[in-house]
Every structure is written in structure tokens, then in C-alpha cells.
Design an enzyme around this catalytic site. Structure first.
Site, PDB file in Angstrom:
ATOM      1  N   ASP A   1       0.862  -1.175   0.000  1.00  0.00           N
ATOM      2  CA  ASP A   1       0.000   0.000   0.000  1.00  0.00           C
ATOM      3  C   ASP A   1       0.903   1.231   0.000  1.00  0.00           C
ATOM      4  O   ASP A   1       2.096   1.139   0.298  1.00  0.00           O
ATOM      5  CB  ASP A   1      -0.884  -0.053   1.258  1.00  0.00           C
ATOM      6  CG  ASP A   1      -1.750   1.177   1.397  1.00  0.00           C
ATOM      7  OD1 ASP A   1      -2.296   1.625   0.376  1.00  0.00           O
ATOM      8  OD2 ASP A   1      -1.878   1.695   2.516  1.00  0.00           O
TER       9      ASP A   1
ATOM     10  N   THR B   1      -0.246   4.898   1.156  1.00  0.00           N
ATOM     11  CA  THR B   1      -0.497   5.799   2.281  1.00  0.00           C
ATOM     12  C   THR B   1      -0.361   5.070   3.606  1.00  0.00           C
ATOM     13  O   THR B   1      -1.051   4.092   3.858  1.00  0.00           O
ATOM     14  CB  THR B   1      -1.913   6.396   2.175  1.00  0.00           C
ATOM     15  OG1 THR B   1      -2.048   6.991   0.885  1.00  0.00           O
ATOM     16  CG2 THR B   1      -2.143   7.435   3.251  1.00  0.00           C
TER      17      THR B   1
ATOM     18  N   LYS C   1     -17.066  17.147   0.659  1.00  0.00           N
ATOM     19  CA  LYS C   1     -15.657  17.086   0.275  1.00  0.00           C
ATOM     20  C   LYS C   1     -15.327  15.646  -0.091  1.00  0.00           C
ATOM     21  O   LYS C   1     -15.897  14.689   0.456  1.00  0.00           O
ATOM     22  CB  LYS C   1     -14.749  17.576   1.408  1.00  0.00           C
ATOM     23  CG  LYS C   1     -14.636  16.632   2.581  1.00  0.00           C
ATOM     24  CD  LYS C   1     -13.629  17.108   3.604  1.00  0.00           C
ATOM     25  CE  LYS C   1     -13.541  16.091   4.752  1.00  0.00           C
ATOM     26  NZ  LYS C   1     -12.748  16.564   5.876  1.00  0.00           N
TER      27      LYS C   1
ATOM     28  N   ASP D   1      -5.087   6.082  -4.347  1.00  0.00           N
ATOM     29  CA  ASP D   1      -4.821   7.466  -4.771  1.00  0.00           C
ATOM     30  C   ASP D   1      -4.916   7.616  -6.279  1.00  0.00           C
ATOM     31  O   ASP D   1      -4.848   6.641  -7.037  1.00  0.00           O
ATOM     32  CB  ASP D   1      -3.421   7.890  -4.312  1.00  0.00           C
ATOM     33  CG  ASP D   1      -3.435   8.425  -2.889  1.00  0.00           C
ATOM     34  OD1 ASP D   1      -4.537   8.521  -2.332  1.00  0.00           O
ATOM     35  OD2 ASP D   1      -2.366   8.723  -2.353  1.00  0.00           O
TER      36      ASP D   1
ATOM     37  N   ASP E   1      -1.296  -1.005   6.002  1.00  0.00           N
ATOM     38  CA  ASP E   1      -1.517  -0.560   7.378  1.00  0.00           C
ATOM     39  C   ASP E   1      -2.977  -0.308   7.709  1.00  0.00           C
ATOM     40  O   ASP E   1      -3.302  -0.040   8.863  1.00  0.00           O
ATOM     41  CB  ASP E   1      -0.723   0.734   7.624  1.00  0.00           C
ATOM     42  CG  ASP E   1      -1.326   1.916   6.892  1.00  0.00           C
ATOM     43  OD1 ASP E   1      -1.415   2.999   7.475  1.00  0.00           O
ATOM     44  OD2 ASP E   1      -1.702   1.748   5.720  1.00  0.00           O
TER      45      ASP E   1
END
Length: 1194
Positions: free
Chosen positions: A414, A416, A576, A689, A825
Site C-alpha cells: 500500500d 499511504t 468534500k 490514490d 496498514d
């Protein structure tokens, strides 16, 4: 029909389970609803007893025996033992029964002790006190007596005893703060909400008057999902229905914080709580070594059957002559003559099976288990893998896969929180095309290097000013951040009023970064009180907004929204989310300017979010509220209905702007990836992402290099061309450059070839995995895999959690069947962690779901380097030697027994005494190999850390290949032939005692056994590179134990034996000079071929590891500051004097040099095996060889 009805009744009334319906009805406080409201049907649920233990006092023996005998080796030896009991066999049943009993007993004691600890923990948990509210009074009882429907009071810092619905709290707004660290590892305080209609019930007497029923789903393990509703009865009126979600549920194991007390009603108890449902073990993973062990075991079983068949056939050939079948001293009885020949032959076959069964090493499995269990502590004890910042060290959740860490070919990571720190810093925001950078304001002055950037002081006026304020308010209101409570002054914090920074807490670091960033731009979020959100604007005025609805974030929508009402009565929706989620839903605003800024920030590696809003009239909001209420009250498909409602509400938005947040790379992440690639491991990054952000991070961490040619397989490409054309074009590009060269399957760092990197997004992957119209998807997958195989690195962006698992599964089941490792994580990484051969969780800031579901957990990504290159390497080498050595020593042990049958008329006469047969694998040879497999270091850990390419020497299960297995087997056969025939020829032609007496068959067998024990033990000593006092003690102690035991066994008349055939045998053998000479000679001859093979291979065809060992033996391994480069292929590094070096087994390592730059000089250390370590070599660059105090110009 009758049977179905009966089954339903049994399930309902006897089993106490509610599987027959989708939901359950709970009566709060066990009170019946008011008359006429609804039928009262009392239901049975389990009590609150937690049972994590596996056995009880009564079922331990049968259940444990059943589980152990499911293992093939144990079951096989049980059959052999039973055969020895039933028929007349050449060896005593003790010889099979005692080793089997030892293995079963050791395993049973280990499992029994572990289960006793679980019983102890269960009892402590089940007997802890809990406060109940009954008949208006507070009653204290033990936890296991709690039932569904009981009303429970929990005080601050106490743990919730079961899953509760929050009815009321000591806080006026009906909220409470909870930490769920023991469930998911998140230490931040989370806010939970009481039911609106019950939060006023504070005292015990008030609670006693509550009439309510709860309808909710049956227990399921998802910690973050709950669907239910509560019906509250007021007098005889119609009940008021309120939705219940995960924000109302307090889970067992969580703790109450910053709240004096709460009152809740039990909905799930005991083994039905979400915590208990998550106890269920994950699917069992098996390592490549274990699979090889089982295959080798089958091979040896076939050898055993073959030997038994050969001996049975030869026995009947031998007995075809009358004088052999019935010699004068051993005539057959009448019953023996009449026996069926087939039954006799089958009995003889079983007898030979019993005689040769020791070729199957029964103790190997228990030794392997002990090695894995004890070896895992070396990982947890490694101080270099301990993180001082977090106070965390590595965690081993399963020790079954230790050696798999040394076999990894693909790493899926991963981004991030794994490659990056997940420590967000607000960089800038863009509003209506104007950019705001808070860092560049210093003491109210704009710094000079900010030309071209619109700051707060130069922000637009008029309508632009209104949009700017709306943007700041949106970021202050659209989040789930909590404010850490401190000393209050008139209800507001001193720090807040004085403009100082507040302490914000959230499960998402992004949200904290945004709220803190906006605070630096003049808007401060103060708190949420009584459902009103308070913010401090630039004029230091407090604005209050009523929080009407929260449209929660999820990984599918990739956005969140809030609906708020201002003090003026205006109703806003602020939203958002990711740009891909927001842009399709906006209809107004400066979309193109903001889009270009978002793309620019993404290229720079920043994480971007877009902000939009929508204004509701009062009538529109009523429609929205009704729509949401209907979806929230649904018990079936609630999530689907909510998603549909959110989709309709979040339309027609006006774009306000975008934010940019930086997530820095973790320390040494780039070094770790570079080392893994040098080790031959392919690294793939799988992230949610956007492509530009992920690609920038990949360049920063050296996954992609400057010379890497990037290939794109994205939605944008597929829209321009068809998927078929894009795939074939990429395939053609790669094969055009690699067609004439054979790319190393592992490495993408080859200097002779173009280096490729592939970028693929989630939508493109879905098309590749989607079955084609003809019903097949295999063709596209194969082309995709072929492209990936020829790329040094792959980036998968915009990936959903399940797509990450799909990628891992695709590679895992490709034709090469590579060993895969997944590391992440967050909860979104759990699916790929469970799918990979080895799953590693990073103990990060996104909670511990990944760490809890993984096989291993580490504090930081950088620790993966040592875990694989050092610990994984050692684990694999050690256990491979253990497995091969076990088979080798058992071949040495039993093959002389096979040869002996040719000299005893195939009479099934054993060569060794019963005691030797029994104790060979248990006592005489087991401890040295166990200690070797725990402590051996064929090269130092520093060397493995410095030179990642050594990892390739053990890749692809190199030490358990068929060629290696056959070598060990033939070595065992050779040694066995030497033992047997050496002793045979020694006995045949000489008088071996001083008084002229000849040795008997038991002395012959003891001589062979003595040579055997010494040879296999000394063979292990020769293989040992890392000597400690423990190795010396165990190896020489084992040999000493054998001698002492033999002296005692043959020197005393034991009263419990019905035979004394070994009396004085060992002592008599040692009194003979020729026997001593024979033992020494046979041991030397047995060990000589292996020693010669090692010497020749090291000199002529050394592996990289052996070259390092040779270098170390010359005293150069202490130069730890010299860092190894990958194999140098540039001709300027090779001198003319070095060209005539002998042929190497691995050409990729034959040109290796140790190289560093220090004090403006380049230094290189050339091992002596190059043949030019002290010679002058021509080079265009001035290099120096520095070692042992000498300096030689090269």
C-alpha cells in the site's frame, strides 16, 4: 412439511439460536410492551460467557488425539504400531510406540498448556463484576450472568462487558467518548451517541420506567456495521421509531473515556459479540517448505514400500530351495505348512514394513514445530526492528510461515501509511482559482518569494469573498474531528479564545491536517455541543451551525457530506471528497481552473480533495430528511438504500475549491525498495490514490527511475483505443526490446535492457478481469501478466480493497506460482494481506486492522528489509538444512538394515538393538539439529543486510530442489554402504579381540550404529559455520550421552528386560583395537566425499554466499562501511588481469566489488578470488584497494 416444522422448533427452542430469522427483537429491561402494542414473545439467547479455549477437561484426550492423528506421519506410525501388536514382527512394538508416544505427548502437553492459559484468561474475564439496573436499583453481578435485554451501567475507564446500545450518558448532549484500541488498535477517542428519545433517562428510577423494544440484525463480525431500530413507547401512544447504527453501539472490549458513566442495553452477549466473532481463525497458510516436506515424505514412503516388496519377493526366492526353507534345525509345524501362501506373504510384507519404517522420520514434524515456534522469538527480540517513536516492535501472529519470508518474489505494498508516514501537512488550498498558502505568511507579512500566489490579504472581493468564506466554513464543518477537552472558561477553551492552536483528534490524519490548516488561515473549529458546531471566524466571532445530517464517508463513494443550518436559518450541504468523486457532481464554479491546480498538485505528489456545496430551501430539506429517515429505518438493505439516497442528494453541487495535503515518505522507504529490487524481488504499489499523486510517490521512493519507460494501461488510454489494442501495443513494445534477451525473472535492474514501469488503474483492471462475451477472460489476463513479468515495477492506482486482493490472487496463481507478500496498514489492505502467501501489517495510524489480520506486524516499512533479507534468509536456510538432514540421517540409519537382510536369509532379523532403534531419533541425533536450525548463520547478518543479492541464492526454494534432495539421499546411501560393508569386511577376515574371540551379530550392529551416530553428528558439525558454546555443548554432549548410555545399557543386567543380549557388548567392542581403528576409518571415509564436494565447488563454481564466506575467512568481513553495489557489468570495472578468472557458477556475481566513496576518494575491495586483489589493473578512474592496512593503486 412436518420435518421442516420440527427442525424450526428445535432450532428456536433448543439450540437457542436465531438463525431462522434475519433479525431479533430485544425487550429493554425484559419489560413487556404496553398491552395491545405487540405480542410479547420471550426469546432465548446465549449468556455472556466467553469461551476461547479449545478443549474441556473431558474432551481433551479424545479431541487432541483425533487432531494429532489427522497428520499423515502420526497416523502412519500408529498403523505400524498396531501391526507390531497384531502380528509377529522382528522388532518390539516399543520401537515404534515409544517415539510415537513421545511425539504425541510433547505436542499434547504444549497444546494443553496453551489451552489452560486460555481457560485461565476466560475465567478472569467471565467473573469480572458488572453493574446491572434491576427494579430501579443498581445490582452487582458477575459478567457471565449478563443476558440479552439487561440494562448495564458502565463507569469511566471501565470496559464494556458485551455489545450495548447506548441509552443515556452523564454528558448532557447524550454522547460519550470511547477508545477501541483492543479491537482495532485505534487509540483516538471516538464519539458515540445515545438514542435521542432515551438520553434524558439518567437515574436508576428513570431507567426503570423505560418501555422500549429493539429490532436489529443477527450477530455478524463486521466491527463497523450495525443495522437496527428502537421503538420507544410513551403511555399507550404509537411507539416512536428511531434508527440505530454503528454510532449507537458500544462494543465489548472497548473502554469508556472522558465520560463519567453511561447506561446501555445488552444486544449481543458472550460468543455472539462482535469481538468474539472476530476470534475465528483465518484460513491456514502452508509454506513452500512444508509442501516440499510432504512430497519428500511420499517419496520415502514409496521407497519404503519398494524395499519391503523387494525383500518379500527375495525371501520367497531364497526359500524356494528346500534346505533354505526348512533347515534341519528349524522345521515348520503342521499349521505353518497349511497356511495360505498369500496371507503369509502379506504378513511378511507388513513385517518388512515394520522393520524399515524408521526411514520415515516421525520426530521431524515435532522438531520443525519447535524450530518455528522458538525461532519466531529471534524476530520479536530484534532490537534493530524496534521503533522508539511508537514504542512498538515486530509481532509474530503465526510462526508457520517463518521460512516463507526467505522465498518472497513479489511484494505488494500500500502507499499511504505504508510507504508514506500518514502524517499529513496542509500545504495549500485553491478557491475559485486563487491559491492560499498559509506557510508563507510570517508575522502577518507575505514573504518575498511568493510572487504569483494569491494570499489571504489579496483575496478577491464581492462574490469571490463569499465563496472564500463558504469554503473555509465547509472545511470547518465537514469532518468528524473531535476537540480534546481541556480547562474550560465559560464553556469555551482559553486556548481557543486566545487564538492558540487546539488539539484535534480524528481517526483520519487528513481531516486533522485540513482543520489545522484552515485554522492558520483564520477559521478555527471549536467544538460540537448539543448538536451545534461552533467555529471562530477571522473577526473572533463565534458562529453556530446546527448539525442536521451526516452523510458518512465510505471507500466506494470516496466523499462525505454534512447538512447544517446557520444562525440565519440557511440550510447548506457541504461535501468534500476525491476529485474523481466530486467533479462529475458539480454543475457550477470555476471547474477548469480548479481541475488544473488539482492535477498540478497531484503531479507533485500531494494528496488532493475537492470541496463543493449546495443550498437547500426548507421544503427541499424536508424531502431530503424524509428520504434519509426511510433509508435509515430500513432493516433490510439499509446500506444500499442509504447509498441510493446519498447519490440523489449529492447532485447539482457548486464547486468551491480544492485542498492539497502532503504525506511525506517514511524514513528509508526508498532504500528498502532499492534493496528489495537488488534481492530480485518485484515491488508493486497498490493504492487508492489518483495516478499522478501515486506516480510522484513512486519516483520519490525509487520504484521508478529516471530511465524507466512508463507504460500506461489506464481508462483514458482505453477510451482512446480499445482494451485489445492497448494490451497488444504494450506487449509489442516490451517484446520488441526483450525478444533477443532473456530478462531475469526477478530483477528489473539489468543494465543491458530497457527498464519498464507499468501504471494501471482500477477501471482498466476491471475490464481485464471481466469475462469476455465468449465467456473467457483468460486471454487478456495472460497478455497482462506477460506485460507485468517484463516490467521492473508496477503501480496500480484507484484500487478498491477487493481489487487489491484480485491483483495478488492473479499473480499468486499465475503459471510460475511465485511466492507473494502483501504489506499494508489499513482496513482496506486486509483483503490483500489475507490473500497473499505472507501478509504483513504495518502498525500505523489507520488503526490495527491490518496488523491484527496479518501473519506478521512491523512498526515501519523500513523494517521489511531486515525481515526478508536477514531473518527470512536465515529461517529458510535453517529449516531447509533441518528437513534434508532428517531424511539423510534416517537413510543412513535404515539402509544398513536393508543390506543386512541379504546376509540373514531375509529373516527380518534386526541389525540394531531395540533401545537404539527407539532412541536414535529421540535422543541421540535430535538436539544438535534443533540447535543448528535455531542458531546457524552461514554468513553474518550484517553481510546479508549489506548485500541484498545474496537473497537470490535461496530463492525459488533453492535448498529443497530435487537435485539437492537426491544428493542428500545418495549421500545417505553412500554412507550407509560404507558403514555396513566397512564393518562387514572388518569382521570377515580378522580376529578382532585379544583372546581370539569373534564378534557376534549384536556387536556387528553396535559397531555400525556407533559409526552411524558419530558420522551424522560430525556431518552436522562440518556444516556449522556459526559456533557458540551451546553448539559445542549439544554436539559433543550428544556423542558423550550415546557413549554413557551404551556403557550403562550394556554394563548392567536390567531386571525389567526379558532378554540380556546387549550385556557387555559395547564394552567388549571398545576393548578391541581393530574396532577403534575401524570406527575412525569408516567415519573418515563417510565424511570425505561431502568434504571434497564442498571444497571443489567452492573453488570452481562458488555461489555468491560461498564467495562471501571465503572473503570472511580471509578477515575482510570487518569492513562494514563498504556498501555493495549490484553486479557491475560496465567494462571499465574489469581489468585485463581479471579476464582469465575461472568459470563461475553464477556469472551475475563474478564481477562483484565492494565500493564506497569517502573523503573525496573512491575505494573498492576486490575479493581474492578475482585473482587480482593486489595487482595493478588498468582503469580510467583512480581506484584504491584498502584493506588490512595496505593501500594498492588499481
Amino acid at each position: 412439511m412436518a420435518c421442516s416444522r420440527l427442525r424450526t422448533l428445535i432450532n428456536r427452542y433448543c439450540a437457542g439460536e436465531e438463525n431462522w430469522v434475519d433479525n431479533r427483537t430485544i425487550y429493554v429491561g425484559h419489560r413487556e410492551p404496553p398491552p395491545g402494542a405487540e405480542a410479547y414473545i420471550p426469546q432465548r439467547y446465549p449468556d455472556n460467557r466467553i469461551v476461547s479455549s479449545k478443549y474441556t477437561f473431558w474432551n481433551f484426550v479424545p479431541k487432541n488425539l483425533f487432531e494429532q492423528f489427522r497428520r499423515i506421519a502420526n497416523f502412519y506410525f500408529l498403523i505400524i504400531f498396531l501391526v507390531q501388536l497384531i502380528i509377529d514382527t522382528p522388532t518390539s512394538p516399543v520401537t515404534s510406540g515409544l517415539p510415537l508416544f513421545f511425539v504425541i505427548t510433547v505436542t499434547a502437553i504444549k497444546q494443553g498448556y496453551e489451552d489452560w492459559l486460555r481457560h485461565k484468561a476466560d475465567n478472569a474475564m467471565n467473573q469480572c463484576p458488572v453493574h446491572f439496573i434491576q427494579h430501579g436499583k443498581l445490582v452487582r453481578k458477575q459478567s457471565h450472568k449478563l443476558r440479552v435485554g439487561d440494562i448495564v451501567m458502565v463507569k469511566e475507564n471501565e470496559t464494556f462487558p458485551c455489545d450495548l446500545i447506548l441509552l443515556s450518558s452523564s454528558r448532557a448532549d447524550g454522547t460519550c467518548f470511547v477508545t477501541t484500541a483492543s479491537l482495532d488498535g485505534e487509540s483516538s477517542h471516538k464519539t458515540y451517541h445515545a438514542v435521542q428519545d432515551t438520553k434524558a433517562f439518567q437515574s436508576e428510577q428513570d431507567i426503570d420506567t423505560l418501555h422500549a423494544t429493539i429490532e436489529c440484525e443477527q450477530p455478524q463480525p463486521d466491527l463497523y456495521k450495525f443495522v437496527g431500530r428502537i421503538n420507544v413507547y410513551h403511555d399507550r401512544n404509537e411507539p416512536v421509531a428511531r434508527p440505530l447504527g454503528s454510532e449507537n453501539v458500544l462494543l465489548r472490549g472497548a473502554s469508556l473515556k472522558n465520560t463519567e458513566k453511561i447506561v446501555g442495553v445488552a444486544i449481543y452477549t458472550g460468543m455472539e459479540t462482535k469481538m468474539a466473532l472476530n476470534y475465528q481463525s483465518k484460513s491456514q497458510k502452508r509454506s513452500a517448505v512444508e509442501k516440499s516436506m510432504n512430497v519428500f515424505l511420499i517419496v520415502y514412503l514409496c521407497i519404503l514400500i519398494s524395499k519391503s516388496l523387494i525383500n518379500t519377493a527375495l525371501k520367497y526366492v531364497w526359500q524356494s530351495e528346500q534346505s533354505h526353507d526348512q533347515p534341519w534345525y528349524n522345521q515348520k509345524t503342521e499349521s505353518e505348512r497349511k497356511r495360505n501362501v498369500f496371507i503369509t506373504a502379506f504378513t511378511d510384507f507388513l513385517a518388512f514394513m515394520v522393520l524399515f519404517n524408521y526411514i520415515i522420520p516421525v520426530s521431524m514434524y515435532v522438531t520443525v514445530e519447535m524450530q518455528k515456534f522458538l525461532g519466531s522469538y529471534f524476530l520479536t527480540w530484534d532490537e534493530e526492528m524496534f521503533d522508539e517513536e511508537t514504542g512498538e516492535g515486530p509481532v509474530v501472529n503465526t510462526s508457520d510461515l517463518n521460512e516463507e519470508l526467505g522465498q518472497v518474489e513479489y511484494v505488494f505494498t500500500d502507499k499511504t501509511g505504508t510507504l508514506t508516514e500518514n502524517n499529513m501537512e496542509f500545504i495549500e488550498c485553491c478557491i475559485e482559482g486563487h491559491v492560499y498558502v498559509p506557510h508563507i505568511i510570517c508575522n502577518g507579512q507575505i514573504l518575498n518569494d511568493c510572487a504569483g500566489i494569491d494570499m489571504i490579504d489579496s483575496s478577491p472581493g464581492g462574490s469571490g469573498k463569499d465563496r472564500e468564506e463558504l469554503f473555509f466554513r465547509a472545511l470547518c464543518l465537514c469532518h468528524t474531528v473531535q476537540v480534546k477537552e481541556d480547562d474550560n472558561v465559560d464553556g469555551l477553551k482559553e486556548a481557543q479564545l486566545s487564538g492558540k492552536s487546539s488539539v484535534y483528534i480524528s481517526s483520519s490524519p487528513d481531516e486533522v491536517a485540513l482543520v489545522e490548516g484552515i485554522q492558520r488561515l483564520g477559521y478555527t473549529y471549536l467544538r460540537l455541543k448539543d448538536n451545534f458546531m461552533e467555529i471562530l471566524n477571522r473577526e473572533n466571532d463565534v458562529e453556530r451551525f446546527e448539525l442536521l445530517e451526516i452523510l458518512s464517508f465510505d471507500s466506494v463513494r470516496r466523499r462525505m457530506s454534512v447538512i447544517v443550518k446557520s444562525a440565519k436559518g440557511e440550510i447548506f450541504l457541504f461535501c468534500k471528497g476525491a476529485d474523481s468523486s466530486i467533479f462529475p457532481r458539480v454543475t457550477e464554479g470555476k471547474i477548469e481552473q480548479i481541475r488544473s491546480r488539482v492535477e498540478r498538485n497531484a503531479v507533485e505528489g500531494l494528496r488532493t480533495l475537492c470541496v463543493a456545496y449546495k443550498k437547500f430551501t426548507y421544503e427541499e430539506y424536508e424531502t431530503v430528511q424524509k428520504q434519509l429517515q426511510e433509508a435509515k429505518l430500513a432493516l433490510r438493505d439499509r446500506e444500499k438504500k442509504l447509498a441510493e439516497a446519498y447519490e440523489q442528494i449529492e447532485r447539482g453541487l457548486t464547486l468551491l475549491g480544492a485542498t492539497a495535503v502532503e504525506d511525506r515518505l517514511q524514513e528509508k522507504a526508498a532504500d528498502t525498495i532499492e534493496a528489495l529490487q537488488k534481492a530480485g524481488i518485484k515491488v508493486w504499489v497498490l493504492t487508492g490514490d489518483k495516478m499522478e499523486t501515486a506516480a510522484a510517490a513512486c519516483y520519490a521512493c525509487k520504484l521508478f527511475r529516471r530511465n524507466t519507460q512508463i507504460l500506461e494501461l489506464t481508462t483514458k488510454k482505453i477510451e482512446e483505443q480499445s482494451l485489445h489494442d492497448v494490451l497488444f501495443e504494450l506487449s509489442k513494445t516490451i517484446l520488441r526490446h526483450s525478444g533477443s534477451l532473456t530478462r531475469d525473472t526477478f530483477s528489473g535492474l539489468s543494465a543491458e535492457m530497457q527498464d519498464y514501469g507499468l501504471i494501471i488503474d482500477g477501471a482498466a483492471l476491471s475490464l481485464i478481469m471481466k469475462p469476455r462475451e465468449d465467456g473467457s477472460s483468460g486471454n487478456y489476463r495472460e497478455i497482462f501478466l506477460e506485460i507485468c513479468r517484463n516490467c521492473s515495477a508496477v503501480l496500480c492506482c484507484r484500487m478498491a480493497p477487493l481489487q487489491k486482493a484480485q491483483i495478488v490472487k492473479l499473480i499468486k496463481w499465475s503459471k510460475e506460482h511465485p511466492i507473494t507478500l502483501a504489506i499494508g496498514d489499513g482496513a482496506n489492505d486486509v483483503s490483500m494481506i489475507l490473500e497473499a502467501h505472507v501478509g504483513i501489517g504495518v502498525i500505523g495510524k489507520e488503526g490495527r486492522q491490518a496488523a491484527r489480520n496479518s501473519d506478521y506486524a512491523i512498526p515501519k516499512f523500513k523494517h521489511l528489509k531486515k525481515m526478508l533479507l536477514v531473518h527470512g534468509h536465515f529461517y529458510y536456510v535453517r529449516i531447509s538444512e533441518l528437513v534434508q538432514y532428517f531424511f539423510y540421517k534416517n537413510v543412513c540409519f535404515i539402509f544398513p538394515q536393508f543390506l543386512y537382510q541379504f546376509f540373514c536369509g531375509f529373516s527380518q532379523q534386526p541389525l540394531y538393538d531395540t533401545a537404539y532403534l527407539t532412541l536414535y531419533n529421540i535422543s541421540f541425533t535430535s538436539l544438535p539439529i534443533l540447535l543448528y536450525s535455531l542458531m546457524e548463520q552461514h554468513v553474518s547478518s550484517d553481510t546479508l543486510n549489506r548485500d541484498p543479492s545474496l537473497y537470490r541464492d535461496v530463492a525459488k526454494n533453492a535448498y529443497l530442489h530435487w537435485s539437492v534432495f537426491i544428493y542428500w539421499t545418495f549421500l545417505g546411501v553412500f554412507d550407509a554402504v560404507v558403514f555396513f560393508f566397512g564393518a562387514y569386511f572388518l569382521f570377515e577376515s580378522s580376529t578382532v579381540t585379544s583372546n581370539g574371540q569373534m564378534f557376534g551379530n549384536w556387536t556387528f550392529g553396535t559397531l555400525v550404529f556407533t559409526v552411524l551416530v558419530f558420522t551424522v553428528t560430525l556431518k552436522l558439525a562440518l556444516d556449522t559455520h556459526y559456533w557458540t558454546w551451546i553448539n559445542h555443548f549439544v554436539i559433543w554432549g550428544s556423542l558423550l550421552f550415546y557413549i554413557v548410555f551404551s556403557l550403562l545399557w550394556g554394563g548392567i543386567i536390567w531386571p525389567f528386560l526379558n532378554y540380556q543380549r546387549m550385556y557387555y557388548v559395547f564394552i567388549q567392542m571398545l576393548s578391541s583395537g581393530p574396532a577403534w581403528l575401524g570406527i575412525i576409518m569408516l567415519i573418515t571415509v563417510s565424511l570425505l566425499p561431502d568434504v571434497l564436494k564442498k571444497v571443489l565447488c567452492r573453488q570452481l563454481w562458488p555461489t555468491a554466499t560461498e564467495r562471501i564466506q571465503n572473503t570472511s575467512s580471509h578477515g575482510r568481513d570487518h569492513i562494514s562501511e563498504f556498501m555493495p553495489l549490484a553486479s557491475l557489468k560496465s567494462p571499465r570495472y574489469r581489468s585485463n588481469d581479471c579476464k582469465n578468472a575461472p568459470a563461475r557458477r553464477s556469472s551475475s556475481h563474478s564481477k562483484k566489488t565492494m565500493f564506497t566513496h569517502w573523503r573525496n576518494y573512491d575505494y573498492s575491495v576486490l575479493p581474492s578470488i578475482f585473482g587480482c586483489s593486489n595487482k595493478h589493473c588498468d582503469s580510467s578512474v583512480g581506484y584504491y584497494h584498502r584493506g588490512l592496512g595496505l593501500e594498492t593503486s588499481l
